[in-house]
Design an enzyme around this catalytic site. Structure first.
Site, PDB file in Angstrom:
ATOM      1  N   LYS A 167      23.844 -31.067 -36.408  1.00 17.00           N
ATOM      2  CA  LYS A 167      22.667 -31.477 -36.454  1.00 17.00           C
ATOM      3  C   LYS A 167      22.292 -32.738 -37.126  1.00 17.00           C
ATOM      4  O   LYS A 167      22.788 -33.077 -38.295  1.00 17.00           O
ATOM      5  CB  LYS A 167      21.932 -30.361 -37.542  1.00 17.00           C
ATOM      6  CG  LYS A 167      21.765 -28.856 -37.164  1.00 17.00           C
ATOM      7  CD  LYS A 167      20.720 -28.714 -36.166  1.00 17.00           C
ATOM      8  CE  LYS A 167      20.547 -27.346 -35.864  1.00 17.00           C
ATOM      9  NZ  LYS A 167      19.506 -26.828 -35.004  1.00 17.00           N
ATOM     10  N   ASP A 195      22.193 -32.610 -32.264  1.00 18.22           N
ATOM     11  CA  ASP A 195      20.795 -31.962 -32.006  1.00 18.22           C
ATOM     12  C   ASP A 195      19.938 -32.680 -33.033  1.00 18.22           C
ATOM     13  O   ASP A 195      20.073 -32.444 -34.020  1.00 18.22           O
ATOM     14  CB  ASP A 195      20.965 -30.307 -32.303  1.00 18.22           C
ATOM     15  CG  ASP A 195      19.544 -29.761 -31.922  1.00 18.22           C
ATOM     16  OD1 ASP A 195      18.653 -30.288 -31.823  1.00 18.22           O
ATOM     17  OD2 ASP A 195      19.658 -28.423 -32.407  1.00 18.22           O
ATOM     18  N   GLU A 251      20.246 -32.847 -28.049  1.00 18.00           N
ATOM     19  CA  GLU A 251      19.460 -31.792 -27.708  1.00 18.00           C
ATOM     20  C   GLU A 251      18.060 -32.757 -28.528  1.00 18.00           C
ATOM     21  O   GLU A 251      18.186 -33.071 -29.657  1.00 18.00           O
ATOM     22  CB  GLU A 251      19.776 -30.583 -28.552  1.00 18.00           C
ATOM     23  CG  GLU A 251      20.692 -29.776 -27.888  1.00 18.00           C
ATOM     24  CD  GLU A 251      21.161 -28.449 -28.739  1.00 18.00           C
ATOM     25  OE1 GLU A 251      20.049 -27.885 -28.991  1.00 18.00           O
ATOM     26  OE2 GLU A 251      22.106 -28.090 -28.753  1.00 18.00           O
ATOM     27  N   ASP A 297      15.369 -28.368 -25.575  1.00 19.19           N
ATOM     28  CA  ASP A 297      15.293 -27.286 -26.257  1.00 19.19           C
ATOM     29  C   ASP A 297      13.986 -27.051 -26.666  1.00 19.19           C
ATOM     30  O   ASP A 297      13.408 -26.140 -26.013  1.00 19.19           O
ATOM     31  CB  ASP A 297      16.169 -27.649 -27.582  1.00 19.19           C
ATOM     32  CG  ASP A 297      16.474 -26.537 -28.540  1.00 19.19           C
ATOM     33  OD1 ASP A 297      16.028 -25.451 -28.199  1.00 19.19           O
ATOM     34  OD2 ASP A 297      17.044 -26.465 -29.334  1.00 19.19           O
ATOM     35  N   LYS A 327      17.127 -20.169 -25.528  1.00 23.27           N
ATOM     36  CA  LYS A 327      17.264 -19.083 -26.490  1.00 23.27           C
ATOM     37  C   LYS A 327      16.117 -18.242 -26.051  1.00 23.27           C
ATOM     38  O   LYS A 327      15.102 -18.027 -26.096  1.00 23.27           O
ATOM     39  CB  LYS A 327      16.697 -19.960 -27.943  1.00 23.27           C
ATOM     40  CG  LYS A 327      17.598 -21.082 -28.301  1.00 23.27           C
ATOM     41  CD  LYS A 327      17.030 -21.778 -29.324  1.00 23.27           C
ATOM     42  CE  LYS A 327      18.034 -22.676 -30.036  1.00 23.27           C
ATOM     43  NZ  LYS A 327      17.403 -23.914 -30.572  1.00 23.27           N
TER      44      LYS A 327
END
Length: 348
Positions: free
Chosen positions: A149, A179, A205, A230, A257
């Site tokens: 992240k 991400d 992402e 995403d 997701k």
């Protein structure tokens, strides 16, 4: 058949950071079905501040779904189009109810513990020292794919962390995904992608915030390495809208997701479109408890994707439910010798 819903607060073992802030707990909801003495369970994995169904009438809609459970899974799914996490909870609960084992939704070599799912190791945002500690931990645990992240601390420090990995492991040895959760400013995004490209990353992402369709389209066309959508997929409900989005932006990858995009049925729609337009994809959990993670993992195995999936979140919480899922050497296994939490039904 009777249905009821139950709120449950998952507590993080340690605060977990993204560019949207630090999380210490995660709200989730369960739908419990009962028929002729048999029980089924589904998880509605809403994530406040991100899910399309983060709305004031969420609990009201959950109650409506339970009151109208007699309509059946298909009719309820279609009526809950703007509530993707409830769609998924309903799907899961009906599958759970109809199977002899309420936790064994998709029997396969995975649930027989003869095959595994390759997953990425997730590194949360935080101070550079904390992120470095997590990176070393994931590498020691045998992960061949690391996901970081980024976007919350100083960008130069993030570059240094990537340099730390690459100074020890080549791109052939360790795949790195990053991400940004939409953290990059529109006028800085391409420059930052150029700087990140030095480290031979697999993908990034959501470099910029969702909704900037023109800017994202331009980025996907000019990026030096692949971009994965995403958050961009959240709130895109109809098949026509999904196809228009992919035709317009032309991303290299999409991240799926199920809790955010309408469960298995919604995810399958995205997969079919991605395959049609030669767009890569992988499946990721969205901080569900082990109930939701179990369902997603079993279904993901059946999709036969060889890419590392984002399913390594089962150990994040202090009050998750004991289950057969376990991570070993960067792979997710279904260890049949480990049993489900015997007091699960009492906890909810």
């Amino acid at each position: 058949m009777t249905a009821s819903y139950h709120k449950y607060m998952l507590e993080f073992k340690r605060p977990s950071g993204t560019s949207r802030g630090v999380m210490t707990e995660k709200e989730t909801w369960f739908i419990a079905l009962e028929e002729n003495g048999k029980k089924g369970i589904g998880e509605c994995g809403i994530l406040r501040g991100l899910s399309a169904d983060d709305r004031d009438d969420y609990e009201e809609k959950l109650n409506w779904a339970c009151q109208n459970i007699h309509l059946g899974e298909k009719a309820l799914w279609e009526s809950l189009l703007e509530f993707p996490s409830i769609q998924f909870g309903i799907e899961m609960a009906f599958l759970s109810l109809k199977n002899e084992n309420p936790y064994l939704l998709f029997p396969s070599d995975f649930t027989e513990n003869s095959k595994s799912i390759v997953i990425n190791g997730l590194v949360w945002m935080g101070e550079a020292s904390f992120m470095k500690e997590q990176i070393e931990e994931k590498l020691a645990q045998g992960f061949s794919c690391i996901k970081l992240k980024i976007g919350a601390i100083d960008f130069q420090k993030e570059l240094e962390l990537l340099q730390f990995i690459r100074s020890h492991f080549s791109a052939e040895q360790i795949e790195i995904r990053v991400d940004a959760n939409g953290a990059f400013a529109l006028n800085e995004a391409l420059d930052k992608l150029e700087q990140l490209n030095v480290f031979q990353l697999h993908s990034i992402e959501q470099p910029i915030k969702k909704g900037n369709i023109k800017a994202m389209t331009d980025l996907c066309e000019t990026t030096p390495f692949p971009i994965a959508l995403d958050e961009e997929l959240i709130g895109v409900f109809s098949l026509e809208e999904k196809e228009q989005l992919l035709q317009k932006i032309k991303p290299q990858y999409i991240i799926l997701k199920p809790s955010f995009i309408g469960g298995f049925r919604g995810t399958q729609e995205w997969i079919s479109l991605a395959d049609k337009y030669n767009i890569g994809w992988w499946i990721t959990s969205a901080l569900e408890s082990n109930i939701g993670l179990n369902a997603i993992s079993q279904w993901t195995f059946l999709q036969n994707s060889e890419m590392p999936q984002g399913l390594g979140t089962g150990g994040l919480y202090t009050n998750n439910f004991d289950c057969p899922l376990e991570v070993s050497e960067g792979q997710l296994w279904y260890n049949k010798t480990k049993k489900w939490d015997s007091v699960f039904w009492d906890k909810i």
